[in-house]
Design a protein around this motif. Structure first.
Motif, PDB file in Angstrom:
ATOM      1  N   ALA A  64       0.850  -1.182   0.000  1.00  0.00           N
ATOM      2  CA  ALA A  64       0.000   0.000   0.000  1.00  0.00           C
ATOM      3  C   ALA A  64       0.891   1.239   0.000  1.00  0.00           C
ATOM      4  O   ALA A  64       2.019   1.190   0.512  1.00  0.00           O
ATOM      5  N   PRO A  65       0.441   2.298  -0.589  1.00  0.00           N
ATOM      6  CA  PRO A  65      -0.883   2.439  -1.184  1.00  0.00           C
ATOM      7  C   PRO A  65      -0.936   1.861  -2.600  1.00  0.00           C
ATOM      8  O   PRO A  65       0.061   1.813  -3.299  1.00  0.00           O
ATOM      9  N   GLY A  66      -2.143   1.477  -2.963  1.00  0.00           N
ATOM     10  CA  GLY A  66      -2.404   1.044  -4.321  1.00  0.00           C
ATOM     11  C   GLY A  66      -2.834   2.245  -5.140  1.00  0.00           C
ATOM     12  O   GLY A  66      -2.772   3.387  -4.677  1.00  0.00           O
ATOM     13  N   LEU A  80      -6.791   4.723 -11.178  1.00  0.00           N
ATOM     14  CA  LEU A  80      -7.533   3.619 -11.796  1.00  0.00           C
ATOM     15  C   LEU A  80      -8.217   4.085 -13.079  1.00  0.00           C
ATOM     16  O   LEU A  80      -8.201   3.376 -14.096  1.00  0.00           O
ATOM     17  N   VAL A  81      -8.800   5.267 -13.039  1.00  0.00           N
ATOM     18  CA  VAL A  81      -9.441   5.807 -14.248  1.00  0.00           C
ATOM     19  C   VAL A  81      -8.419   5.908 -15.371  1.00  0.00           C
ATOM     20  O   VAL A  81      -8.687   5.508 -16.512  1.00  0.00           O
ATOM     21  N   LYS A  82      -7.237   6.407 -15.060  1.00  0.00           N
ATOM     22  CA  LYS A  82      -6.174   6.523 -16.076  1.00  0.00           C
ATOM     23  C   LYS A  82      -5.755   5.152 -16.607  1.00  0.00           C
ATOM     24  O   LYS A  82      -5.501   4.996 -17.805  1.00  0.00           O
ATOM     25  N   LEU A  83      -5.694   4.168 -15.712  1.00  0.00           N
ATOM     26  CA  LEU A  83      -5.344   2.811 -16.148  1.00  0.00           C
ATOM     27  C   LEU A  83      -6.371   2.275 -17.132  1.00  0.00           C
ATOM     28  O   LEU A  83      -6.023   1.685 -18.166  1.00  0.00           O
ATOM     29  N   PHE A  84      -7.644   2.488 -16.837  1.00  0.00           N
ATOM     30  CA  PHE A  84      -8.692   1.976 -17.715  1.00  0.00           C
ATOM     31  C   PHE A  84      -8.759   2.767 -19.020  1.00  0.00           C
ATOM     32  O   PHE A  84      -9.068   2.204 -20.073  1.00  0.00           O
ATOM     33  N   GLU A  85      -8.440   4.051 -18.962  1.00  0.00           N
ATOM     34  CA  GLU A  85      -8.356   4.837 -20.204  1.00  0.00           C
ATOM     35  C   GLU A  85      -7.224   4.306 -21.074  1.00  0.00           C
ATOM     36  O   GLU A  85      -7.379   4.190 -22.299  1.00  0.00           O
ATOM     37  N   PRO A 116      -2.483  -4.194  -2.717  1.00  0.00           N
ATOM     38  CA  PRO A 116      -3.685  -3.506  -2.253  1.00  0.00           C
ATOM     39  C   PRO A 116      -4.807  -3.487  -3.284  1.00  0.00           C
ATOM     40  O   PRO A 116      -5.985  -3.358  -2.934  1.00  0.00           O
ATOM     41  N   THR A 117      -4.455  -3.640  -4.551  1.00  0.00           N
ATOM     42  CA  THR A 117      -5.455  -3.642  -5.619  1.00  0.00           C
ATOM     43  C   THR A 117      -5.180  -4.799  -6.567  1.00  0.00           C
ATOM     44  O   THR A 117      -4.047  -4.995  -7.004  1.00  0.00           O
ATOM     45  N   ILE A 118      -6.223  -5.540  -6.874  1.00  0.00           N
ATOM     46  CA  ILE A 118      -6.152  -6.617  -7.871  1.00  0.00           C
ATOM     47  C   ILE A 118      -7.195  -6.299  -8.925  1.00  0.00           C
ATOM     48  O   ILE A 118      -8.344  -5.986  -8.595  1.00  0.00           O
ATOM     49  N   GLY A 165       0.299  -1.968  -6.790  1.00  0.00           N
ATOM     50  CA  GLY A 165       0.577  -1.241  -5.557  1.00  0.00           C
ATOM     51  C   GLY A 165       1.861  -0.452  -5.696  1.00  0.00           C
ATOM     52  O   GLY A 165       2.369  -0.233  -6.796  1.00  0.00           O
ATOM     53  N   THR A 166       2.398  -0.042  -4.578  1.00  0.00           N
ATOM     54  CA  THR A 166       3.664   0.672  -4.540  1.00  0.00           C
ATOM     55  C   THR A 166       4.795  -0.348  -4.577  1.00  0.00           C
ATOM     56  O   THR A 166       4.796  -1.282  -3.774  1.00  0.00           O
ATOM     57  N   PRO A 167       5.745  -0.187  -5.507  1.00  0.00           N
ATOM     58  CA  PRO A 167       6.831  -1.174  -5.623  1.00  0.00           C
ATOM     59  C   PRO A 167       7.644  -1.292  -4.339  1.00  0.00           C
ATOM     60  O   PRO A 167       7.899  -0.303  -3.664  1.00  0.00           O
TER      61      PRO A 167
END
Length: 185
Positions: A18-20, A26-31, A88-90, A162-164
């Motif tokens: 964390a943080p994810g 997330l919006v940018k990832l999906f764009e 933190p995010t899948i 997440g954060t590397p």
């Protein structure tokens, strides 16, 4: 670093914390996913975000999916459950097959893969670490049912974000002579 340098140095980050990604990230990832090569613009994919307490339910689902095909001991059960907390995010990437006379299913699978790659590139550009994981369990009926994957869909994999943690691993450059040839007709 130039864009070409960035692409040639991209790596997966198996360990993240964390943080994810934020909602905006997330919006940018999906764009970014939406800009993948996509013959006839079918958008043959969908994505399911698993965060927070939902990861516990996902861990239980992974255990049930494995138990449906094999006997597992308590150690393996705990390891499978804990896999849901690797990040933190899948994001579960799902190919949605859409019948089209010009776009065979294989192109739709490849388009989903390109969408996932765009997401991983965007994540790394935002300072996030990511790892695309699959495995036989993703194709088990219990997993498909638990994630509400329809008959015309297949799971392409889970993207852990997440954060590397730790240093970027070094990967040897490709020996292009082994992977590239020129057809002469």
């Amino acid at each position: 670093m130039s864009s070409l340098q960035f692409l040639s140095q991209r790596v997966s980050f198996p360990k993240v914390e964390a943080p994810g990604p934020s909602t905006e990230q997330l919006v940018k990832l999906f764009e970014a996913a939406g800009r993948a090569p996509d013959h006839m613009q079918l958008k043959p994919w969908r994505f399911m975000v698993i965060q927070g307490e939902a990861r516990a339910e996902f861990g239980k689902l992974m255990v049930r999916a494995k138990e449906a095909t094999a006997e597992i001991d308590e150690t393996k059960r705990a390891r499978l459950y804990n896999n849901a907390f690797r990040a933190p995010t899948i994001i579960i990437a799902i190919t949605v097959f859409k019948p089209h006379e010009k776009v065979p299913e294989v192109e739709q699978v490849l388009s989903t893969g390109a969408a996932v790659q765009n997401m991983l590139l965007a994540a790394e550009m935002m300072g996030l670490g990511g790892m695309w994981r699959t495995g036989n369990m993703m194709f088990e009926p219990t997993m498909r049912e638990g994630l509400a994957v329809a008959d015309n869909e297949t799971i392409a994999g889970a993207i852990y974000l997440g954060t590397p943690v730790g240093k970027r691993k070094s990967i040897k450059a490709l020996d292009l002579d082994k992977f590239v040839s020129y057809w002469r007709g």
